[in-house]
Every structure is written in C-alpha cells, then in structure tokens.
Write a protein that holds these residues in place. Structure first.
Motif, PDB file in Angstrom:
ATOM      1  N   SER A 429       0.820  -1.212   0.000  1.00 26.27           N
ATOM      2  CA  SER A 429       0.000   0.000   0.000  1.00 26.27           C
ATOM      3  C   SER A 429       0.854   1.261   0.000  1.00 26.27           C
ATOM      4  O   SER A 429       0.435   2.304  -0.516  1.00 26.27           O
ATOM      5  CB  SER A 429      -0.950  -0.003   1.204  1.00 26.27           C
ATOM      6  OG  SER A 429      -0.248   0.179   2.410  1.00 26.27           O
ATOM      7  N   VAL A 430       2.056   1.184   0.570  1.00 24.86           N
ATOM      8  CA  VAL A 430       2.960   2.338   0.559  1.00 24.86           C
ATOM      9  C   VAL A 430       3.274   2.746  -0.882  1.00 24.86           C
ATOM     10  O   VAL A 430       3.340   3.938  -1.211  1.00 24.86           O
ATOM     11  CB  VAL A 430       4.261   2.017   1.330  1.00 24.86           C
ATOM     12  CG1 VAL A 430       5.298   3.118   1.128  1.00 24.86           C
ATOM     13  CG2 VAL A 430       3.963   1.826   2.812  1.00 24.86           C
ATOM     14  N   SER A 485      -0.782  -8.200  16.990  1.00 22.42           N
ATOM     15  CA  SER A 485      -0.381  -8.417  15.608  1.00 22.42           C
ATOM     16  C   SER A 485      -0.580  -7.163  14.772  1.00 22.42           C
ATOM     17  O   SER A 485       0.288  -6.791  13.961  1.00 22.42           O
ATOM     18  CB  SER A 485      -1.190  -9.583  15.025  1.00 22.42           C
ATOM     19  OG  SER A 485      -0.853  -9.814  13.681  1.00 22.42           O
ATOM     20  N   LEU A 486      -1.686  -6.473  14.974  1.00 21.33           N
ATOM     21  CA  LEU A 486      -1.963  -5.253  14.226  1.00 21.33           C
ATOM     22  C   LEU A 486      -0.979  -4.153  14.600  1.00 21.33           C
ATOM     23  O   LEU A 486      -0.439  -3.451  13.730  1.00 21.33           O
ATOM     24  CB  LEU A 486      -3.399  -4.802  14.489  1.00 21.33           C
ATOM     25  CG  LEU A 486      -3.847  -3.510  13.788  1.00 21.33           C
ATOM     26  CD1 LEU A 486      -3.763  -3.671  12.284  1.00 21.33           C
ATOM     27  CD2 LEU A 486      -5.264  -3.140  14.191  1.00 21.33           C
ATOM     28  N   GLU A 487      -0.726  -3.987  15.887  1.00 20.50           N
ATOM     29  CA  GLU A 487       0.210  -2.961  16.323  1.00 20.50           C
ATOM     30  C   GLU A 487       1.602  -3.194  15.756  1.00 20.50           C
ATOM     31  O   GLU A 487       2.289  -2.246  15.362  1.00 20.50           O
ATOM     32  CB  GLU A 487       0.255  -2.923  17.855  1.00 20.50           C
ATOM     33  CG  GLU A 487      -1.000  -2.345  18.484  1.00 20.50           C
ATOM     34  CD  GLU A 487      -0.959  -2.397  20.001  1.00 20.50           C
ATOM     35  OE1 GLU A 487      -0.041  -3.080  20.544  1.00 20.50           O
ATOM     36  OE2 GLU A 487      -1.825  -1.780  20.645  1.00 20.50           O
ATOM     37  N   GLU A 493       5.318  -0.416   9.434  1.00 20.10           N
ATOM     38  CA  GLU A 493       5.077   0.282   8.166  1.00 20.10           C
ATOM     39  C   GLU A 493       4.439   1.649   8.336  1.00 20.10           C
ATOM     40  O   GLU A 493       4.276   2.379   7.356  1.00 20.10           O
ATOM     41  CB  GLU A 493       4.171  -0.583   7.265  1.00 20.10           C
ATOM     42  CG  GLU A 493       4.671  -1.985   7.040  1.00 20.10           C
ATOM     43  CD  GLU A 493       6.027  -2.037   6.350  1.00 20.10           C
ATOM     44  OE1 GLU A 493       6.353  -1.072   5.611  1.00 20.10           O
ATOM     45  OE2 GLU A 493       6.759  -3.017   6.554  1.00 20.10           O
ATOM     46  N   GLY A 494       4.049   2.004   9.559  1.00 24.86           N
ATOM     47  CA  GLY A 494       3.302   3.241   9.766  1.00 24.86           C
ATOM     48  C   GLY A 494       4.038   4.489   9.339  1.00 24.86           C
ATOM     49  O   GLY A 494       3.449   5.415   8.778  1.00 24.86           O
ATOM     50  N   GLN A 495       5.350   4.553   9.594  1.00 23.78           N
ATOM     51  CA  GLN A 495       6.088   5.760   9.253  1.00 23.78           C
ATOM     52  C   GLN A 495       6.073   6.012   7.747  1.00 23.78           C
ATOM     53  O   GLN A 495       5.897   7.148   7.301  1.00 23.78           O
ATOM     54  CB  GLN A 495       7.524   5.670   9.762  1.00 23.78           C
ATOM     55  CG  GLN A 495       8.317   6.949   9.498  1.00 23.78           C
ATOM     56  CD  GLN A 495       9.646   6.981  10.240  1.00 23.78           C
ATOM     57  OE1 GLN A 495      10.028   6.019  10.879  1.00 23.78           O
ATOM     58  NE2 GLN A 495      10.339   8.105  10.178  1.00 23.78           N
ATOM     59  N   LEU A 536       2.268   8.878  15.754  1.00 24.95           N
ATOM     60  CA  LEU A 536       1.930   9.746  14.621  1.00 24.95           C
ATOM     61  C   LEU A 536       2.718  11.044  14.691  1.00 24.95           C
ATOM     62  O   LEU A 536       3.290  11.490  13.686  1.00 24.95           O
ATOM     63  CB  LEU A 536       0.425  10.040  14.614  1.00 24.95           C
ATOM     64  CG  LEU A 536      -0.014  11.050  13.545  1.00 24.95           C
ATOM     65  CD1 LEU A 536       0.288  10.530  12.141  1.00 24.95           C
ATOM     66  CD2 LEU A 536      -1.497  11.382  13.673  1.00 24.95           C
ATOM     67  N   LEU A 537       2.759  11.671  15.847  1.00 22.05           N
ATOM     68  CA  LEU A 537       3.495  12.936  15.977  1.00 22.05           C
ATOM     69  C   LEU A 537       4.977  12.722  15.707  1.00 22.05           C
ATOM     70  O   LEU A 537       5.636  13.552  15.052  1.00 22.05           O
ATOM     71  CB  LEU A 537       3.282  13.497  17.384  1.00 22.05           C
ATOM     72  CG  LEU A 537       3.456  15.003  17.554  1.00 22.05           C
ATOM     73  CD1 LEU A 537       2.537  15.760  16.610  1.00 22.05           C
ATOM     74  CD2 LEU A 537       3.179  15.411  19.003  1.00 22.05           C
TER      75      LEU A 537
END
Length: 591
Positions: A429-430, A485-487, A493-495, A536-537
């Motif tokens: 998705s990235v 697992s989700l975390e 990949e969140g960054q 996020l921050l």
C-alpha cells in the motif's frame, strides 16, 4: 449542434415539469393535447407530399407529453386515448418522430396497463420500429417499460417472448447470410445487442409478473425457463466445441444474455425430479452453464472484457440466489476465481472475489475458505507487482486488490490481521499511495483506513468498539493477540504511510481525497492520531519540515491537541492550501 439540441430539450422537459408542479398535470396535459390536435389538423390540410415532411410540430408536442407522464392520473380519458390512437398513424418516414413517439408509449406504460384496449395497435408499431436503426433503441426501451408494468389486464409475457424469439431467429439468419456473403452486409434485419438486451429484460419481467400473478405450476415455469435459456445454452455449447471458430465478442453476447436472465427473471423455486429438494431457477442456470463458462474462461484467459462479463454473471447469480442457496457452488467459484487470476492477473476476478466476501463473510463457517482465497490472490498480485513500473502498468489490479482486502477487513478480518499477509499488504500500500491514478489511489487509501478503523475497534474506540460487532474477536485473549499483531504491522510500516500522506498534502504526491468519504487523508491521519498519537506525531514532524513554518506549526498543533474530526478536517485543508500557495510562489507544480 447535437449537444445544443439535447441541452435545449433538457431545459424544455424541466420547464414542462415545473409547469405541472405549478398548474397541475391535468391543466398542462389538456393544453398540450389541444396543441397536438391543432397541429394534426394543420398538417392534414397540407398537400399529401408535404404531410410526410412536416412532422416537427407533432414531435414537439409528443416530447412535451413524454416529459409530464408522472403527473398524469391513471384514469385520464380525454387526451391520452387520442394520443395513443394517433401514434400508429404517424408518418413512418420520420425516424425522429417515431423515436419520440416510441418513448412516449413507454412513459405511459402504467396508464396503458389500466387501458389495455389501447395496446392492440401499439405493439406492432413498436415491433416495426425495431427494424429502423434510428428508432430501434426507443422502441426497445418502450417494450421493456411496457413489460415492467404488465399485469393481469395487460399480460405481455407470451407476445413479447414470441417477438424476442423472432428477433433471435432474424439474428441467426443475418449471421448465416454474412457468412455466405463473405462478411459483407446484407438486407436481413439485425438488432444491436444493447437493444436486444432491453427486450430480453422486458421478457423476463413480463414472464415473472405473469407467472407470479397466475399461480403458475412448476411445469409452466420450467417451460418458460427452457424457452428463454435453452437457445443460449445451445449456442454457447456450439461455441466452445473444438471445431468452433467464433470470436470472444460472440461469446460475450451470450454471457450478457444469461446475465440479464439471471438478474431479471424471478421464478419461484420448484421441487426437483425426485421431489426431495427445491430447485432454484437461477442456480439451475448457473449449474447447467458452469462447465461452458469455465471452458470459455480457459480458452480466452487474458481477455479482460470477457472476464468482466463472466464475473458480472456470477455476481448477479450470487446476489440473486443468496448465500444459503448458492453455498454448494461457493467452493467451485472460489477455485475458479483463484485459478483464473493466478493465470491471467485480470482484475475482474478480484472484484468477483470481493462479492463472495460480501455474501459469505459474516458467517464464521466460511472464513477459513475466504481467507485462503484472498491470500492466494494477494500472493499472485505480489508476484505481478514487483516494481513501481508494475504498479503503474496495472492500476486496476492495485485498485481491486485493496478493495478486496478492505472488504475482508470489514467482514472477517481476524485471519488477515493474524497472518504474515498484513505487513506485505501494508508495504504494497505504501507504493499504491504514490500512484497518479484516482481509482488505484482510492482503493489503497480505503484499505489503509479500514485497517486503522479496525484497530480503533480493538482499542475500544470508534464505531467498531461495540462488543456485539461480529468482526471483533469475542474473547479477551483473542482480542489481545489480534491487537498485538496489528500494532506490530503498524509500527513496522506506519512511518512510510505517514510520510506519503504528508508528501501528498505538501504536493509531492497526488491528492485525490482530502477529507471526504472513506480513504481520505484527513480520515487516516485523524484515526491514526486516535490509535497511536505519540507515534503519529513522531512520524509526521520530520515529514513536514519543508512546509511553511506557520501553517506547519498550526497543523502539528491540531494533531498534538487531538481536536475533533470536523476541526481536524479544516486544519488539514488549511495546511494543504498553504503548501499549494507556497509551491506556486516558488515556481513548483504538482506532479
């Protein structure tokens, strides 16, 4: 010029409707009817050679009558009888007049159902119109409209079915003469497929109403089903024979006919031959044509148009039957979709798979099989999408893959979240977020927001936090495992996801959806801020360092203070506008 005419007619129709709302339909109908009578009398006084060419006034009146149909009561008995008697007598050499007259007949189908004595000359008039290219579409639409309103007083099942059979016979004669003439045009009548399908839809609706209203026997229903479906099955069987030399276009026409039947022929289930079970007509059609459709998909494995037609047929069959009735065929359908997608990488198979999830995803008994399906399709997609150039070359696959996975997350997410598939999907998705393709971008973003929304539900936030939500694990231990697992996947990949969102707001990546609907930039950021505000921050601060200082600080402040969604949307919009202005001042342009 044509566009101007259509625009003007749209305004005329709008004005007629406004007049009906202001004065009442009866008043407007009476005035237009009087004007039509005056025009007919004027034309009748002309020399015979001029009468055939002076039709524009009558056509204008009929167009106005067409526009006010919804305001005319069913018991009107002064103007409409005159109009319906007039239509079959209109000059046959004016296609535009015939076109408007045919549409007018269809618009008053409800009135004609209450006055079946007016139908006798109208059906032959419409049937003749099918043979005139410029009026064929209007005639076909009118026949379908009449069938939709047919009832005990105006039963059209048999006459329209006979008309349709005659059309098919003419089509076959046309094809034979073309072969004899070496492909040259001939004089035999040939109706466009889109018009033929309108009539077939009308046949299905009229037969359904006729059999449903008369309390028909199972034998009668079977007889009608065979009359409608058997010729299509016979042609398909001949097309897939080894010696057949037909084009995919011919096969697609038969598949479209089957789709119309499955979609609009509504017959009650009947006892099987041994009277032990009930047979659903739609399931019978799909079962009998299954091997033919499978052979066709294998013969033309990379024809995307044919794949779309076949998958659309399966979609309407599945939705028409319902999950309980279709369940015995599900495993075969999944196997076929997975195999065909692995061989062809055609996106219609991904779309059809998402329909399976919609129909069966809420039932835990089917979750393992559905997960096997999406895992196989996702891995086949990863094989195809190896580079950014591959993503760019196959935006339809990117779009449908992520809509498929988003639907899985919405209906039965647990096996996806627990598996090693989730990190791979997020990495994919990235890249998908960077595509300059609206649909692919929206599909990707929709999946990302769906994942974060599910995380909020696990965390006791948002619309999914209700303990009765069937998509959430029911035991505390299972919820804890799924959440971990989700975390883990989001931390990994969140960054990269957040950097892409920031780049989109700053103009370095395409921006298709800022704050409206599912998959918006503001929606993803706001939900991430609810799920993991500190992360996020931490991720977004360096990503927006190049933005103008004042709007950047205000944007970061709205994140840090976790403002309500509406206020956050405004903050995102303001940041986007400031970055856009800055780029223009600096001489930059969006990619």
């Amino acid at each position: 010029m044509v566009d101007d005419i259509h625009r003007d007619r749209f305004y005329v129709a709008d004005t007629v409707e406004d007049s009906c709302r202001l004065l009442g339909g009866h008043v407007v109908l009476t005035n237009i009817g009087s004007r039509l009578k005056e025009e007919c009398e004027r034309v009748s006084r002309l020399p015979p050679e001029q009468q055939l060419s002076d039709w524009q006034g009558m056509e204008a009146c009929l167009f106005a009558l067409h526009s006010l149909a919804q305001y005319v009561p069913a018991d009107e008995n002064k103007v409409l009888p005159f109009v319906m008697n007039l239509i079959p007598q209109l000059p046959p050499s004016a296609p535009m007049l015939r076109y408007t007259a045919s549409l007018t007949v269809g618009k008053y189908a409800g009135w004609l159902n209450s006055h079946p004595e007016q139908m006798q000359p109208l059906m032959p008039y419409l049937a003749q119109g099918l043979g005139i290219p410029k009026s064929a579409t209007a005639a076909a639409i009118a026949i379908k409209d009449l069938c939709e309103c047919s009832g005990s007083r105006m039963s059209l099942g048999d006459p329209v079915l006979q008309l349709y059979q005659e059309i098919i016979m003419a089509q076959e004669q046309h094809a034979q003469q073309q072969q004899q003439n070496g492909g040259a045009p001939d004089a035999v009548f040939s109706l466009d497929l889109k018009d033929e399908l309108q009539i077939l839809e009308g046949v299905c609706k009229a037969v359904s109403r006729q059999l449903g209203g008369d309390g028909a026997t199972a034998e009668q229903a079977t007889a009608y089903l065979n009359k409608i479906v058997a010729p299509i099955g016979a042609r398909l069987a001949s097309y897939v024979s080894v010696e057949s030399n037909v084009s995919p276009r011919q096969i697609m026409a038969e598949v479209e006919r089957l789709t119309v039947i499955v979609q609009f022929l509504k017959l009650s289930s009947r006892p099987s031959a041994n009277s032990q079970t009930m047979v659903n007509p739609t399931m019978e059609i799909i079962t009998q044509s299954w091997s033919l459709l499978d052979t066709i998909s294998q013969r033309y494995p990379r024809d995307v148009s044919l794949a779309e037609k076949i998958c659309r047929l399966h979609k309407h069959a599945l939705r028409g039957c319902g999950a309980t009735t279709y369940a015995p065929m599900l495993d075969s359908l999944i196997s076929q979709l997975v195999r065909n997608f692995q061989q062809s990488h055609l996106s219609p198979y991904l779309y059809a798979a998402s329909i399976c999830i919609t129909e069966f995803g809420r039932n835990p008994a089917y979750t393992p099989r559905l997960y096997e399906m999406v895992a196989a399709m996702a891995n086949a997609s990863f094989t195809l999408l190896q580079s950014f150039q591959d993503f760019t070359a196959h935006p339809d696959v990117v779009e449908e893959l992520f809509y498929l996975m988003a639907r899985m997350v919405s209906y039965c997410p647990e096996p996806v979240i627990r598996s090693a598939l989730l990190p791979s999907l997020l990495r994919c998705s990235v890249v998908g977020m960077q595509l300059d393709h609206k649909d692919a971008n929206r599909g990707t973003m929709n999946f990302i927001e769906g994942i974060i929304s599910y995380g909020m539900g696990l965390d006791g936030q948002g619309d999914s936090s209700n303990g009765n939500d069937p998509s959430l694990p029911q035991s505390a231990e299972a919820r804890k495992e799924v959440k971990a697992s989700l975390e883990s996947a989001i931390v990994a990949e969140g960054q990269s996801l957040v950097v892409n969102l920031a780049r989109a707001l700053m103009g370095d990546l395409p921006t298709y959806c800022v704050d409206k609907g599912n998959g918006s930039i503001a929606g993803i950021l706001w939900k991430l801020n609810s799920l993991c505000p500190d992360l996020l921050l931490q991720w977004i601060q360096p990503a927006v360092n190049a933005a103008p200082e004042t709007p950047r600080n205000e944007f970061l402040r709205s994140i840090a203070s976790r403002v309500p969604r509406e206020e956050f949307n405004l903050s995102v919009r303001a940041f986007l506008s400031a970055c856009d202005r800055n780029r223009k001042l600096m001489g930059g342009v969006r990619p």
